[in-house]
Scaffold this motif. Sequence first.
Motif, PDB file in Angstrom:
ATOM      1  N   ILE A  80      10.975 -22.143  -8.653  1.00  0.00           N
ATOM      2  CA  ILE A  80      10.614 -20.842  -9.203  1.00  0.00           C
ATOM      3  C   ILE A  80      11.829 -19.935  -9.080  1.00  0.00           C
ATOM      4  O   ILE A  80      12.393 -19.784  -7.992  1.00  0.00           O
ATOM      5  N   HIS A  81      12.224 -19.335 -10.180  1.00  0.00           N
ATOM      6  CA  HIS A  81      13.377 -18.448 -10.185  1.00  0.00           C
ATOM      7  C   HIS A  81      13.003 -17.074  -9.654  1.00  0.00           C
ATOM      8  O   HIS A  81      11.851 -16.644  -9.796  1.00  0.00           O
ATOM      9  N   LEU A  82      13.972 -16.380  -9.114  1.00  0.00           N
ATOM     10  CA  LEU A  82      13.724 -15.072  -8.522  1.00  0.00           C
ATOM     11  C   LEU A  82      13.083 -14.101  -9.514  1.00  0.00           C
ATOM     12  O   LEU A  82      12.181 -13.343  -9.151  1.00  0.00           O
ATOM     13  N   ASN A  83      13.495 -14.139 -10.767  1.00  0.00           N
ATOM     14  CA  ASN A  83      12.918 -13.215 -11.756  1.00  0.00           C
ATOM     15  C   ASN A  83      11.491 -13.588 -12.159  1.00  0.00           C
ATOM     16  O   ASN A  83      10.868 -12.877 -12.943  1.00  0.00           O
ATOM     17  N   GLU A  84      10.950 -14.681 -11.611  1.00  0.00           N
ATOM     18  CA  GLU A  84       9.561 -15.094 -11.841  1.00  0.00           C
ATOM     19  C   GLU A  84       8.675 -14.770 -10.639  1.00  0.00           C
ATOM     20  O   GLU A  84       7.553 -15.246 -10.549  1.00  0.00           O
ATOM     21  N   ILE A  85       9.208 -13.974  -9.719  1.00  0.00           N
ATOM     22  CA  ILE A  85       8.490 -13.646  -8.484  1.00  0.00           C
ATOM     23  C   ILE A  85       8.127 -12.173  -8.458  1.00  0.00           C
ATOM     24  O   ILE A  85       8.938 -11.310  -8.776  1.00  0.00           O
ATOM     25  N   LEU A  86       6.879 -11.899  -8.084  1.00  0.00           N
ATOM     26  CA  LEU A  86       6.402 -10.542  -7.854  1.00  0.00           C
ATOM     27  C   LEU A  86       6.223 -10.377  -6.347  1.00  0.00           C
ATOM     28  O   LEU A  86       5.460 -11.118  -5.728  1.00  0.00           O
ATOM     29  N   ILE A  87       6.938  -9.419  -5.774  1.00  0.00           N
ATOM     30  CA  ILE A  87       6.836  -9.124  -4.351  1.00  0.00           C
ATOM     31  C   ILE A  87       5.964  -7.879  -4.206  1.00  0.00           C
ATOM     32  O   ILE A  87       6.246  -6.847  -4.811  1.00  0.00           O
ATOM     33  N   VAL A  88       4.916  -7.974  -3.401  1.00  0.00           N
ATOM     34  CA  VAL A  88       4.019  -6.843  -3.169  1.00  0.00           C
ATOM     35  C   VAL A  88       4.227  -6.382  -1.731  1.00  0.00           C
ATOM     36  O   VAL A  88       4.200  -7.192  -0.803  1.00  0.00           O
ATOM     37  N   HIS A  89       4.467  -5.076  -1.563  1.00  0.00           N
ATOM     38  CA  HIS A  89       4.796  -4.561  -0.234  1.00  0.00           C
ATOM     39  C   HIS A  89       4.351  -3.121  -0.055  1.00  0.00           C
ATOM     40  O   HIS A  89       4.065  -2.416  -1.023  1.00  0.00           O
ATOM     41  N   ASP A  90       4.321  -2.689   1.189  1.00  0.00           N
ATOM     42  CA  ASP A  90       4.011  -1.310   1.537  1.00  0.00           C
ATOM     43  C   ASP A  90       5.202  -0.426   1.197  1.00  0.00           C
ATOM     44  O   ASP A  90       6.343  -0.884   1.186  1.00  0.00           O
ATOM     45  N   ASP A  91       4.914   0.834   0.901  1.00  0.00           N
ATOM     46  CA  ASP A  91       5.987   1.774   0.570  1.00  0.00           C
ATOM     47  C   ASP A  91       5.695   3.138   1.184  1.00  0.00           C
ATOM     48  O   ASP A  91       4.680   3.761   0.875  1.00  0.00           O
ATOM     49  N   LEU A  92       6.608   3.581   2.033  1.00  0.00           N
ATOM     50  CA  LEU A  92       6.480   4.877   2.701  1.00  0.00           C
ATOM     51  C   LEU A  92       6.635   6.054   1.742  1.00  0.00           C
ATOM     52  O   LEU A  92       6.154   7.153   2.013  1.00  0.00           O
ATOM     53  N   GLU A  93       7.324   5.843   0.650  1.00  0.00           N
ATOM     54  CA  GLU A  93       7.621   6.931  -0.291  1.00  0.00           C
ATOM     55  C   GLU A  93       6.422   7.293  -1.166  1.00  0.00           C
ATOM     56  O   GLU A  93       6.441   8.333  -1.813  1.00  0.00           O
TER      57      GLU A  93
END
Length: 177
Positions: A80-93
């Motif tokens: 799987i290529h990096l541009n095919e990855i969705l990273i879901v994360h917390d965001d303080l902003e």
Amino acid sequence: MIVGLSNPKKEYHQTRHNVGSWFVYLLAQRYLKILKEEKKFFGFTSFLNIESNYIRLLVPNIFMNLNGKSVFKMASFYNIHLNEILIVHDDLELNPGIAKLKHSYGHNGHNGLRSIICTFKKKTNFHRFRIGIGRPSSKSQVSSFVLSIPDKCEKFSIKQSILHAIEETIHSFILKT
């Protein structure tokens, strides 16, 4: 591939820093899937097949600053290529209840994103879903804030934004790739 950044599940699952994993678990639940521990990927995995789109799910079960190792292992294994990855994360902003999709951006101090960027040799060509958790009043409280459990009202807002983000992901990310 969709990754929900996290610290080890047993100790930290309910904390603000693990809202990325909340997203993946709720997405899997929507499609009646169960995430199972896979030690070779240092996390919990499953897969979805949505309108002929085969999507791997990953929730790392290692500390946030090592999440890149887990993402890289699974991406390499399944080519799987990096541009095919969705990273879901917390965001303080972002305030609780707000979620935003973003592409190709730095880590902004987030240790999980920093780990991914370093592991993938400084590349930032991935999609991100930022789930707002708000910010403590003092910069010195950030670490304890992200590792604490949100109050009932914040948790409700965060979960609502996750449910909305899941719909957005399915329509904008999965069905268009």
